[in-house]
Design an enzyme around this catalytic site. Structure first.
Site, PDB file in Angstrom:
ATOM      1  N   HIS A 162      -4.204 -16.901  11.264  1.00 35.38           N
ATOM      2  CA  HIS A 162      -5.463 -17.452  11.608  1.00 35.38           C
ATOM      3  C   HIS A 162      -6.209 -16.922  13.008  1.00 35.38           C
ATOM      4  CE1 HIS A 162      -5.255 -20.978   8.905  1.00 35.38           C
ATOM      5  NE2 HIS A 162      -3.869 -20.651   8.962  1.00 35.38           N
TER       6      HIS A 162
ATOM      7  N   GLU B 294       8.901   1.100  25.414  1.00 38.29           N
ATOM      8  CA  GLU B 294       9.796   1.756  26.740  1.00 38.29           C
ATOM      9  C   GLU B 294      10.702   2.991  26.267  1.00 38.29           C
ATOM     10  OE1 GLU B 294      10.307  -0.445  30.593  1.00 38.29           O
ATOM     11  OE2 GLU B 294      12.213  -0.561  29.688  1.00 38.29           O
TER      12      GLU B 294
ATOM     13  N   LYS C 172       4.717   1.635  40.532  1.00 37.60           N
ATOM     14  CA  LYS C 172       5.641   1.074  41.403  1.00 37.60           C
ATOM     15  C   LYS C 172       5.355   1.901  42.777  1.00 37.60           C
ATOM     16  CE  LYS C 172       9.935  -0.178  39.100  1.00 37.60           C
ATOM     17  NZ  LYS C 172      11.494   0.069  38.985  1.00 37.60           N
TER      18      LYS C 172
END
Length: 546
Positions: free
Chosen positions: A384, A353, A512
Site C-alpha cells: 500500500h 557499506e 566525520k
C-alpha cells in the site's frame, strides 16, 4: 585474494551476448511446466529458496558460475575462512565466521588460534547474562535489573536491534532499549521510560571514542549520577563492549564487565561477538547460542556445497545478472513478518557499506556497477506504499520476498491472509496481466469494450519482474542465524566478483572529519566564512535561529 577484473573474463563477455536472448519469465514457465523443481534450493528442510521467477535459464546459471570460477571465488572463500588478511586496506583478517564456529576447529590469525579467546568471551557473556536475568546482579539500591539500554551506532546498534525485534517471541522479562542517534531526542526519550535504580547500560564502542556513542553514554552517566550522586554506582549500572580498557576504567566501568572483540570483526558483522550481548540478555544465552548455530550451519553449507547447490552463491550470481546485465540499480527486501521489520535496514548497511565502492582491488576505478541500493519494508505495508512502482513503474526492481510458514501468533486467519499476499505478489510480478486479460475481465463484468477502451492500458501489468521467494519453516534463533549468514555470504560473493574490498568502509570517514572541524565553529555566535557559500549560509542561519 586475487585481483581479477570481472569485465575482462570470458564469462562476462558471454553473459553480455546472452543478454540479447531477452529471456522472459512467463515464457520460461510456459516452456517448462516443472521449472520450480529445477530452480529452487532447500537448506536443512527449514529454508526454501525459490529463484525460478527470475529471467534466467540453465545457460544463464552456467555462465554466472563460470564467472565466479574465473574470478577466484573458491580460493577467496577459503582465504576468508582460514584467517588470511583479505581486508587489505586495513591489513585485517575477516573472521565473523569464527565467532559462530561451533565446531571449535582451530582458526589461525598470524599463526595463533583465535578460538580459545572467542570461547572465553562467550563464557564471560554467559555468566554475565545469568546474573542479570536471574536478578542476582543488583543496582545501587539493591534492586534487580529490569531494563537494559544498548548504546551504539551502525553495526553496534542495527544488528542487535534487528535480532531482538525478530526474535521477540523468545524474549524474557528484561525490557530492551536501543539508542544510536546523536540527536539528544533519542537518549532523552529512552531515559524517560526507565528507572536509574533498575537500569543497565551497555556502551558498545570498540575504541570507546565513537562520537555519537560516547555522547549518549556520557548523558546516560550524568542521568544516573543525578539520581544517586555516587560515582561508584556507575560500575553497577554500566558495562562496556570495547577493547579500550583504559578509557572504560576512566568512565567508571569495572573492566571485569568489559567484553572484548577483535579487529578481525567488522562492525556490520559484529552481532555474533560481544556486541550481541544485548541479544543474549534479551533472549537468554541459550537462544543466542542457537542463533550462532544457525549461522554456523549456513557457513558450512556455503563453504562446502557445490556451486550448483550453493544458496548464497546462487543468490549473489542472480543479483549480478539482474544489476550488471539487466540494468537493475536497487534490490528490495520484503519480509512478510512484522518481527522482521528491521531486516531490510540491517542489510541496507550490510550490503551498501560493504559493496558501495568505486575502486577495484587494483586501486583503479571500476567500469562496472558494484553494490545495489538496498531497501524495503514489511509486507503487506509495502503493498500500500511502493509496490505500485515495482509493478508498473519504469525501474527494474528485483525483490526478495521472505515469509515464515508458521507464525508465532496464530490469530484467526491473519497468517493465511498474509501468506496469500506473499504468494500473490511474486505471481503478479512475474506474470503480470495482459491487455487481453484486462478486456476479458471488463466483458465478464458486463462492460462494453468501446466504453472502457481508454481505461484498458492503465490496468495492464507487463510482468517479467524478477523475484526470489524465501520461505522459512518458522523464524527461530537457528533459522534467523542461517538467514543472516546467507545474506552475509551473498554480499561476500558479489564483492569477490566485483573485484572490490568488501570489509572496509572509508566512505564513513570524510563526513566525520568535516563534522569534527565544524563542531568548534558552532560554539559561538560569530558568522562563518571558512566554507563554501552553501555551508556558510546554512551554518549562519542555524546560529541565527537557535
Amino acid at each position: 585474494m586475487q585481483n581479477i577484473n570481472p569485465t575482462q573474463t570470458a564469462a562476462w563477455s558471454a553473459l553480455e551476448q546472452h543478454k540479447a536472448d531477452n529471456l522472459n519469465i512467463p515464457q520460461l514457465f510456459a516452456e517448462d511446466a516443472n521449472r520450480f523443481d529445477k530452480y529452487h534450493l532447500n537448506f536443512e528442510q527449514q529454508i526454501l529458496v525459490d529463484f525460478s521467477k527470475n529471467a534466467i535459464n540453465q545457460k544463464t546459471l552456467e555462465l554466472l558460475r563460470q564467472l565466479a570460477n574465473e574470478c577466484g571465488l573458491a580460493s577467496a572463500t577459503e582465504a576468508m575462512f582460514s584467517g588470511q588478511k583479505i581486508n587489505r586496506t586495513e591489513n585485517r583478517a575477516v573472521l565473523h565466521t569464527a565467532l559462530r564456529n561451533r565446531s571449535n576447529t582451530p582458526v589461525l590469525v598470524d599463526g595463533k588460534d583465535v578460538m580459545p579467546e572467542v570461547n572465553a568471551v562467550l563464557a564471560k557473556m554467559k555468566d554475565f547474562c545469568e546474573r542479570i536475568i536471574s536478578g542476582s546482579w543488583k543496582g545501587y539500591t539493591g534492586k534487580a535489573i529490569t531494563d537494559v539500554i544498548n548504546i551504539g551506532i551502525g553495526g553496534s546498534d542495527l544488528g542487535p536491534y534487528m535480532v531482538t525485534e525478530a526474535l521477540r517471541p523468545y524474549k524474557n522479562h528484561l525490557n530492551m532499549h536501543f539508542v544510536s542517534n546523536v540527536d539528544g531526542t533519542h537518549i532523552a526519550e529512552v531515559l524517560k521510560k526507565v528507572n536509574p535504580e533498575t537500569t543497565l547500560v551497555l556502551v558498545a564502542s570498540k575504541t570507546f571514542t565513537t562520537q555519537e556513542t560516547m555522547a549518549n553514554a556520557l548523558t546516560a552517566r550524568e542521568w544516573l549520577l543525578a539520581a544517586v550522586k555516587d560515582e561508584s554506582a556507575v560500575a553497577k549500572h554500566f558495562a562496556a563492549l570495547s577493547t579500550n580498557a583504559k578509557e572504560v576504567a576512566k568512565f567508571g566501568i569495572d573492566t571485569a564487565n568489559m567484553f572484548e572483540f577483535w579487529d578481525w570483526v567488522g562492525g556490520r558483522y559484529s552481532l555474533w561477538s560481544a556486541i550481541g550481548l544485548s541479544i543474549a540478555l534479551s533472549l537468554g544465552f541459550e537462544n543466542f547460542e542457537a542463533l550462532l548455530s544457525g549461522a554456523h550451519a549456513m557457513d558450512n553449507h556455503f563453504r562446502t556445497a557445490p556451486i550448483e547447490k550453493n544458496i548464497p552463491t546462487t543468490l549473489a550470481l542472480i543479483g549480478i545478472w539482474n544489476s550488471n546485465f539487466l540494468g537493475a540499480e536497487t534490490e528490495a527486501l520484503l519480509p512478510y513478518d512484522q518481527y522482521l521489520h528491521r531486516f531490510a535496514a540491517y542489510f541496507q548497511q550490510g550490503n551498501m557499506e560493504s559493496n558501495g565502492k568505486f575502486v577495484g582491488r587494483d586501486g583503479s576505478p571500476v567500469t562496472h556497477q558494484t553494490g545495489p541500493i538496498v531497501w524495503g519494508e514489511p509486507g503487506t505495508n509495502g503493498q500500500h506504499a511502493f509496490y505500485q512502482l515495482i509493478h508498473q513503474g519504469t525501474k527494474l526492481i528485483p525483490c526478495d520476498f521472505i515469509a515464515p510458514a508458521q507464525t508465532h501468533n496464530p490469530v484467526g486467519d491473519h497468517h493465511a491472509k498474509l501468506l496469500s499476499n506473499f504468494f500473490a505478489q511474486t505471481e503478479a510480478l512475474a506474470f503480470g496481466k495482459s491487455k487481453e486479460t484486462v478486456e476479458a475481465e471488463f466483458v465478464a463484468a458486463g462492460k462494453n469494450l468501446a466504453d472502457v477502451a481508454e481505461i484498458v492500458p492503465f490496468k495492464v501489468f507487463t510482468g517479467n519482474k524478477p523475484t526470489n521467494s524465501i520461505l522459512v519453516q518458522k523464524i527461530t534463533p537457528f533459522t534467523l542465524g542461517a538467514l543472516i549468514a546467507m545474506y552475509e555470504h551473498k554480499i561476500f560473493v558479489q564483492g569477490v566478483i566485483f573485484n572490490i574490498y568488501s570489509f572496509d568502509q572509508w566512505g564513513v570517514e570524510l563526513g566525520k572529519q568535516l563534522a569534527n572541524r565544524i563542531l568548534p565553529e558552532l560554539q559561538n555566535a560569530e558568522k562563518i566564512s571558512s566554507h563554501d557559500s552553501s555551508t556558510n549560509g546554512l551554518i549562519n542561519q542555524f546560529k541565527a535561529w537557535r
